[in-house]
Motif scaffolding. Structure first.
Motif, PDB file in Angstrom:
ATOM      1  N   LYS A 295       0.834  -1.197   0.000  1.00 60.23           N
ATOM      2  CA  LYS A 295       0.000   0.000   0.000  1.00 60.23           C
ATOM      3  C   LYS A 295       0.870   1.249   0.000  1.00 60.23           C
ATOM      4  O   LYS A 295       1.797   1.371   0.809  1.00 60.23           O
ATOM      5  CB  LYS A 295      -0.869  -0.006   1.261  1.00 60.23           C
TER       6      LYS A 295
ATOM      7  N   PHE B 121       0.441   5.663  -0.401  1.00 61.20           N
ATOM      8  CA  PHE B 121      -0.455   6.804  -0.567  1.00 61.20           C
ATOM      9  C   PHE B 121       0.205   7.783  -1.522  1.00 61.20           C
ATOM     10  O   PHE B 121       1.373   8.128  -1.353  1.00 61.20           O
ATOM     11  CB  PHE B 121      -0.715   7.511   0.767  1.00 61.20           C
ATOM     12  N   THR B 122      -0.544   8.226  -2.534  1.00 62.62           N
ATOM     13  CA  THR B 122      -0.041   9.274  -3.420  1.00 62.62           C
ATOM     14  C   THR B 122      -0.727  10.573  -3.035  1.00 62.62           C
ATOM     15  O   THR B 122      -1.939  10.690  -3.113  1.00 62.62           O
ATOM     16  CB  THR B 122      -0.358   8.929  -4.890  1.00 62.62           C
ATOM     17  N   MET B 123       0.072  11.536  -2.581  1.00 60.55           N
ATOM     18  CA  MET B 123      -0.502  12.793  -2.111  1.00 60.55           C
ATOM     19  C   MET B 123      -0.454  13.819  -3.238  1.00 60.55           C
ATOM     20  O   MET B 123       0.555  14.486  -3.416  1.00 60.55           O
ATOM     21  CB  MET B 123       0.289  13.325  -0.903  1.00 60.55           C
ATOM     22  N   HIS B 124      -1.553  13.912  -3.979  1.00 60.10           N
ATOM     23  CA  HIS B 124      -1.562  14.840  -5.112  1.00 60.10           C
ATOM     24  C   HIS B 124      -1.465  16.297  -4.672  1.00 60.10           C
ATOM     25  O   HIS B 124      -1.020  17.153  -5.411  1.00 60.10           O
ATOM     26  CB  HIS B 124      -2.818  14.629  -5.953  1.00 60.10           C
ATOM     27  N   LEU B 125      -1.926  16.558  -3.452  1.00 62.52           N
ATOM     28  CA  LEU B 125      -1.884  17.946  -2.977  1.00 62.52           C
ATOM     29  C   LEU B 125      -0.486  18.326  -2.515  1.00 62.52           C
ATOM     30  O   LEU B 125      -0.218  19.468  -2.175  1.00 62.52           O
ATOM     31  CB  LEU B 125      -2.885  18.155  -1.837  1.00 62.52           C
TER      32      LEU B 125
END
Lengths: 192, 233
Positions: free
Chosen positions: B11, B13-17
């Motif tokens: 897993k 997480f891709t943090m686009h912000l």
């Protein structure tokens, strides 16, 4: 269709579509005034849909209307009052009764709680959850309020610029959003 | 017999912000939980224990691997299941006690607890009876039963949450710190409820920070630090 056949909506005749709207479908407008007849009584608003599908016995129509007013928590002594004398929350509940009285299988709701006081909103959401569960309805809800989406829906579709950008289980879309726009939406929710 | 098999799950997480920053959370998570067994995820905070539970419940998506469980008598992969299949699995196979109760306005504690049974098709009156039994067992004062839990204390809400998770006979039960805000007496009740689930053949997977409770319920402890993503790779 009720007979188990798949039909293309735009191949149906207008008469068939009209029947569909009055029987299997319901539409709850954001502004209750768009979905109600404001100058006929609450009872008649509910009864009209019954008459449209063949109800002709006045006593039965009135009894069914009274029963439905009770289910949406409008007191029976308001049955002869016009919706213009009702509050926003009551109008919205009346609109829901008018839609559900013919036992639809699919209901469209456009911001059903938009513009309502939060206390009224909670009551309406609770009512919708109960009715949808009890009657086994399918519902498509349009909302800007992600808390409403979490409370009411099993699945969620996020749209931006006219396109679906993300869809899935409601709790997954909200707790593990993938798309930049969805992440922006979720991160913008205010904590109370 | 294994009820749940987690195979090579990863897993990120891709943090686009944050300019598309990719945060690897865990990788190569593999373990199994047998019927009647309670497996505890161990390790310090932030190591990914809750994330594993959330993936097993379908709340988080997974980037790689399989989460196999026996659903309606057949092996099924939750990691690749579509939303409706996951809803089905939650309705009949897999239950989850979260850390915090998400309350619904105007719904009484009894009905919050009874809801998973009602959804599964049990008659409402019967489900409410079962809910009353569980709330009594968890020492929730009877005067609170008909009230919505939003105004309850942390410990009271947690007991409502536990009752809601334990009310069904689902074969897999996930527990995220169910005893965190409970006093000693109620912790003992939860330990007894867990023992009863094990005796019924339920597979339990949980997180318990409380050392004493952990010793009492755990058949096996999995150290989650061993699933830390290899940053060098």
């Amino acid at each position: 269709m009720r007979d188990g056949q798949w039909r293309d909506l735009y191949d149906l005749s207008e008469a068939e579509r009209r029947l569909l709207m009055r029987t299997d479908w319901g539409f709850v407008h954001q502004n209750p005034a768009d979905g109600l007849r404001m100058s006929v009584s609450a009872g008649a608003n509910v009864g009209e849909r019954l008459m449209a599908v063949g109800g002709r016995h006045y006593g039965q129509i009135r009894a069914t209307a009274t029963d439905w007013l009770g289910r949406v928590e409008i007191s029976a002594d308001r049955i002869d009052d016009q919706p213009r004398s009702f509050s926003g929350g009551m109008r919205q509940r009346l609109q829901i009764a008018r839609n559900l009285v013919t036992g639809p299988r699919l209901v469209f709701m456009d911001e059903p709680t938009g513009g309502l006081d939060v206390s009224v909103q909670a009551r309406l959401l609770d009512l919708l959850r109960g009715l949808v569960g009890e009657l086994g309805l399918s519902a498509i809800v349009v909302t800007h309020d992600l808390a409403v989406a979490r409370l009411l829906s099993h699945r969620m579709v996020v749209m931006k610029d006219g396109r679906v950008i993300e869809s899935g289980l409601t709790d997954r879309v909200l707790d593990d959003p993938r798309e930049p726009y969805t992440q922006l939406l979720v991160s913008s929710i205010l904590q109370v | 017999m294994d009820m749940l098999q987690v195979e090579n799950v990863a897993k990120n997480f891709t943090m686009h912000l944050r300019g598309g920053l990719v945060l690897p959370i865990i990788a190569k998570v593999s373990f199994a939980v047998a019927a009647g067994e309670c497996v505890v995820l161990g390790g310090p905070s932030g190591v990914g224990k809750s994330s594993i539970l959330k993936m097993v419940y379908g709340n988080y998506g997974v980037d790689a691997g399989k989460i196999m469980l026996i659903h309606n008598g057949q092996m099924a992969d939750l990691a690749s299941a579509d939303p409706r299949q996951i809803l089905q699995m939650r309705a009949t196979t897999i239950a989850y006690v979260s850390q915090f109760l998400r309350t619904v306005p105007r719904v009484s504690a009894i009905d919050v607890v009874a809801e998973p049974l009602v959804t599964g098709g049990t008659e409402k009156a019967k489900a409410q009876d079962r809910a009353r039994q569980l709330l009594a067992r968890l020492n929730l004062p009877e005067r609170l039963w008909s009230l919505p839990p939003a105004t309850f204390s942390g410990g009271e809400q947690q007991r409502v949450n536990i009752a809601r998770g334990f009310i069904t006979d689902h074969k897999i039960l996930l527990l995220d710190e169910p005893t965190a805000s409970l006093d000693a007496k109620n912790r003992a009740v939860v330990v007894a409820l867990i023992a009863a689930k094990k005796a019924q053949g339920t597979a339990l997977l949980g997180i318990f920070h409380d050392e004493e409770v952990r010793q009492q319920v755990a058949d096996r402890i999995i150290d989650v630090t061993r699933f830390a993503p290899d940053l060098a790779a």
